[in-house]
Design an enzyme around this catalytic site. Structure first.
Site, PDB file in Angstrom:
ATOM      1  NE  ARG A 233      -4.230  -1.571   0.324  1.00  0.00           N
ATOM      2  CZ  ARG A 233      -4.392  -2.634  -0.453  1.00  0.00           C
ATOM      3  NH1 ARG A 233      -3.473  -2.941  -1.375  1.00  0.00           N
ATOM      4  NH2 ARG A 233      -5.469  -3.391  -0.354  1.00  0.00           N
ATOM      5  CG  HIS A 281      -3.412  -0.897  -6.491  1.00  0.00           C
ATOM      6  ND1 HIS A 281      -3.705  -0.237  -5.311  1.00  0.00           N
ATOM      7  CD2 HIS A 281      -3.483  -2.215  -6.181  1.00  0.00           C
ATOM      8  CE1 HIS A 281      -3.945  -1.118  -4.360  1.00  0.00           C
ATOM      9  NE2 HIS A 281      -3.823  -2.330  -4.864  1.00  0.00           N
TER      10      HIS A 281
HETATM   11  P1  NAP Z   1      -1.038 -11.752   5.109  1.00  0.00           P
HETATM   12  O1  NAP Z   1      -1.116 -13.161   4.683  1.00  0.00           O
HETATM   13  O2  NAP Z   1      -1.919 -11.290   6.212  1.00  0.00           O
HETATM   14  O3  NAP Z   1       0.492 -11.485   5.498  1.00  0.00           O
HETATM   15  C1  NAP Z   1       0.883 -10.324   6.138  1.00  0.00           C
HETATM   16  C2  NAP Z   1       2.331 -10.468   6.582  1.00  0.00           C
HETATM   17  O4  NAP Z   1       2.755  -9.204   7.117  1.00  0.00           O
HETATM   18  C3  NAP Z   1       2.503 -11.516   7.687  1.00  0.00           C
HETATM   19  O5  NAP Z   1       3.722 -12.193   7.506  1.00  0.00           O
HETATM   20  C4  NAP Z   1       2.597 -10.642   8.940  1.00  0.00           C
HETATM   21  O6  NAP Z   1       3.375 -11.164   9.998  1.00  0.00           O
HETATM   22  C5  NAP Z   1       3.305  -9.430   8.399  1.00  0.00           C
HETATM   23  N1  NAP Z   1       3.054  -8.279   9.289  1.00  0.00           N
HETATM   24  C6  NAP Z   1       1.885  -7.687   9.593  1.00  0.00           C
HETATM   25  N2  NAP Z   1       2.067  -6.680  10.477  1.00  0.00           N
HETATM   26  C7  NAP Z   1       3.392  -6.648  10.734  1.00  0.00           C
HETATM   27  C8  NAP Z   1       4.210  -5.867  11.573  1.00  0.00           C
HETATM   28  N3  NAP Z   1       3.689  -4.884  12.346  1.00  0.00           N
HETATM   29  N4  NAP Z   1       5.518  -6.114  11.608  1.00  0.00           N
HETATM   30  C9  NAP Z   1       6.064  -7.108  10.851  1.00  0.00           C
HETATM   31  N5  NAP Z   1       5.349  -7.910  10.030  1.00  0.00           N
HETATM   32  C10 NAP Z   1       4.018  -7.674   9.972  1.00  0.00           C
HETATM   33  O7  NAP Z   1      -1.302 -10.759   3.895  1.00  0.00           O
HETATM   34  P2  NAP Z   1      -1.184 -11.075   2.332  1.00  0.00           P
HETATM   35  O8  NAP Z   1      -2.367 -11.810   1.844  1.00  0.00           O
HETATM   36  O9  NAP Z   1       0.154 -11.647   2.067  1.00  0.00           O
HETATM   37  O10 NAP Z   1      -1.289  -9.583   1.719  1.00  0.00           O
HETATM   38  C11 NAP Z   1      -0.352  -8.580   2.044  1.00  0.00           C
HETATM   39  C12 NAP Z   1      -0.797  -7.242   1.529  1.00  0.00           C
HETATM   40  O11 NAP Z   1      -0.586  -7.143   0.126  1.00  0.00           O
HETATM   41  C13 NAP Z   1      -2.283  -6.930   1.661  1.00  0.00           C
HETATM   42  O12 NAP Z   1      -2.612  -6.504   2.959  1.00  0.00           O
HETATM   43  C14 NAP Z   1      -2.495  -5.846   0.633  1.00  0.00           C
HETATM   44  O13 NAP Z   1      -2.373  -4.556   1.212  1.00  0.00           O
HETATM   45  C15 NAP Z   1      -1.362  -6.046  -0.360  1.00  0.00           C
HETATM   46  N6  NAP Z   1      -1.848  -6.379  -1.696  1.00  0.00           N
HETATM   47  C16 NAP Z   1      -1.512  -5.559  -2.728  1.00  0.00           C
HETATM   48  C17 NAP Z   1      -1.921  -5.871  -4.018  1.00  0.00           C
HETATM   49  C18 NAP Z   1      -1.496  -5.051  -5.199  1.00  0.00           C
HETATM   50  O14 NAP Z   1      -1.943  -5.308  -6.305  1.00  0.00           O
HETATM   51  N7  NAP Z   1      -0.637  -4.083  -5.031  1.00  0.00           N
HETATM   52  C19 NAP Z   1      -2.685  -7.032  -4.247  1.00  0.00           C
HETATM   53  C20 NAP Z   1      -3.003  -7.838  -3.176  1.00  0.00           C
HETATM   54  C21 NAP Z   1      -2.575  -7.502  -1.898  1.00  0.00           C
HETATM   55  P3  NAP Z   1       2.932 -12.504  10.796  1.00  0.00           P
HETATM   56  O15 NAP Z   1       3.246 -13.625   9.832  1.00  0.00           O
HETATM   57  O16 NAP Z   1       3.802 -12.494  11.972  1.00  0.00           O
HETATM   58  O17 NAP Z   1       1.473 -12.358  11.089  1.00  0.00           O
HETATM   59  C1  GLV Z   2      -5.395  -5.368  -3.732  1.00  0.00           C
HETATM   60  O1  GLV Z   2      -4.734  -4.399  -3.566  1.00  0.00           O
HETATM   61  C2  GLV Z   2      -5.792  -6.247  -2.679  1.00  0.00           C
HETATM   62  O2  GLV Z   2      -5.600  -5.903  -1.510  1.00  0.00           O
HETATM   63  O3  GLV Z   2      -6.319  -7.337  -2.980  1.00  0.00           O
END
Ligand code: NAP
Ligand code: GLV
Length: 317
Positions: A233, A281
């Site tokens: 983000r 994005h």
């Molecule tokens: P997820 O499975 O919830 O993984 C989040 C990771 O971040 C986990 O490893 C978590 O640690 C870590 N984390 C959270 N808070 C933290 C902190 N304060 N300090 C250190 N590590 C921290 O999420 P995901 O499905 O991989 O998605 C990640 C993000 O990608 C989404 O939230 C979204 O904003 C972004 N995204 C972007 C796009 C795009 O097109 N640009 C598309 C999809 C998603 P733990 O393992 O210890 O819980």
């Molecule tokens: C896209 O940014 C998502 O969070 O799925």
């Protein structure tokens, strides 16, 4: 009663998207997977409250009109646009888990990491001058990738980069046991993690703790000549601090998929900065079919009184 006999209780799912065409696609995708007692509908302001909702960036007005929701399914992985909104008591907030996004993310990050590591910017500039000249190929061992956030998407990114020969390590919130990727955890380990990184990838959720985590201090801890890739983000990055670190030469370049304000305005300095590549994005989009599979499977589990994964916790992700 409903938990014992889920097939007979009428239920409704409201689909709320600012783009009506997308809402219609969701209605169709859900309906063809649902049993006859569960009906998916477009959200209408005067419709009776639904049992479940699927939405992207729902408004507070929408949530106020849904006092009996059991679960709100966000049509994406990030829930930062929803966590601050008030929703019905006991309404679970549920996110999409991977559903094809991990592979897309891995492709995007691999592109950025390879572009930097193999010096493609320099070759592109040379090509403009019709200049045939090679440069020493860097040893990838000198360009370790540090992934902030090794969750569902971060882990797929990590494994893909390992397969390409990169050395990868990660940083998360909660300590974990042995992994295929070396992991450090918690705020106290962040600066050591950054010192050991040359290509920084942000795949964190946006929370109070991770807001502006890529700031002047943390950029200064990265080794000189590091590269930044943000696929999470825009709120993770202190944008003026990044520009300053690029202008000073401390940071070599950045591939950014997100911006603090989206769409980025035409006069945003990221568009024209010579060391920044900005994309709108698109690193990973929600794929309708696998995401609808997930939503329907989770609704059926909830109807049977079972637990589901992907529920957003009080920590904000
Ligand atoms: P997820 O499975 O919830 O993984 C989040 C990771 O971040 C986990 O490893 C978590 O640690 C870590 N984390 C959270 N808070 C933290 C902190 N304060 N300090 C250190 N590590 C921290 O999420 P995901 O499905 O991989 O998605 C990640 C993000 O990608 C989404 O939230 C979204 O904003 C972004 N995204 C972007 C796009 C795009 O097109 N640009 C598309 C999809 C998603 P733990 O393992 O210890 O819980
Ligand atoms: C896209 O940014 C998502 O969070 O799925």
């Amino acid at each position: 009663m409903s938990a014992l006999n889920p097939g007979s209780v009428p239920r409704t799912i409201s689909c709320a998207f600012s783009d009506e065409a997308i809402a219609r696609q969701w209605v169709q995708a859900l309906q063809k997977r649902l049993p006859p007692n569960i009906e998916a509908k477009l959200w209408q302001p005067d419709a009776p409250p639904a049992d479940y909702a699927v939405a992207w960036h729902p408004s507070q007005g929408f949530l106020d009109s849904q006092p009996r929701l059991k679960a709100l399914f966000v049509a994406g992985a990030g829930v930062d646009a929803v966590t601050a909104l008030k929703r019905a008591p006991d309404c679970l907030l549920v996110r999409v888990e991977d559903a094809g996004m991990g592979l897309q993310m891995a492709q995007y990050v691999a592109y950025g990491a390879l572009r930097f590591a193999r010096g493609f910017d320099a070759y592109e500039a040379q090509a403009q001058r019709a200049q045939w000249r090679d440069h020493p190929r860097p040893d990838l061992a000198d360009l370790p990738v540090g992934i902030m956030g090794v969750g569902v998407l971060g882990l797929t990114i990590a494994h893909s980069l390992q397969a390409l020969g990169f050395q990868v390590h990660g940083w998360v919130r909660t300590p974990r046991g042995s992994q295929t990727v070396p992991i450090s955890a918690g705020h106290d380990s962040l600066e050591d993690f950054l010192r050991a990184t040359r290509i920084l990838v942000c795949a964190l959720p946006l929370t109070v703790e991770t807001q502006q985590i890529i700031n002047a201090r943390h950029l200064s801890v990265l080794p000189r000549g590091s590269f930044v890739i943000n696929v999470a983000r825009g709120g993770h990055v202190d944008e003026p601090a990044l520009i300053q670190a690029l202008d000073s030469g401390h940071i070599a370049g950045a591939l950014l998929d997100v911006c603090a304000i989206e769409p980025a305005p035409a006069d945003h300095p990221f568009w024209t900065h010579p060391k920044i590549r900005l994309t709108p994005h698109i690193a990973a989009s929600t794929l309708l079919d696998p995401s609808a599979d997930q939503v329907v499977e989770k609704i059926m589990r909830l109807e049977r009184g079972e637990t589901i994964s992907g529920v957003v916790q009080a920590r904000g992700y």
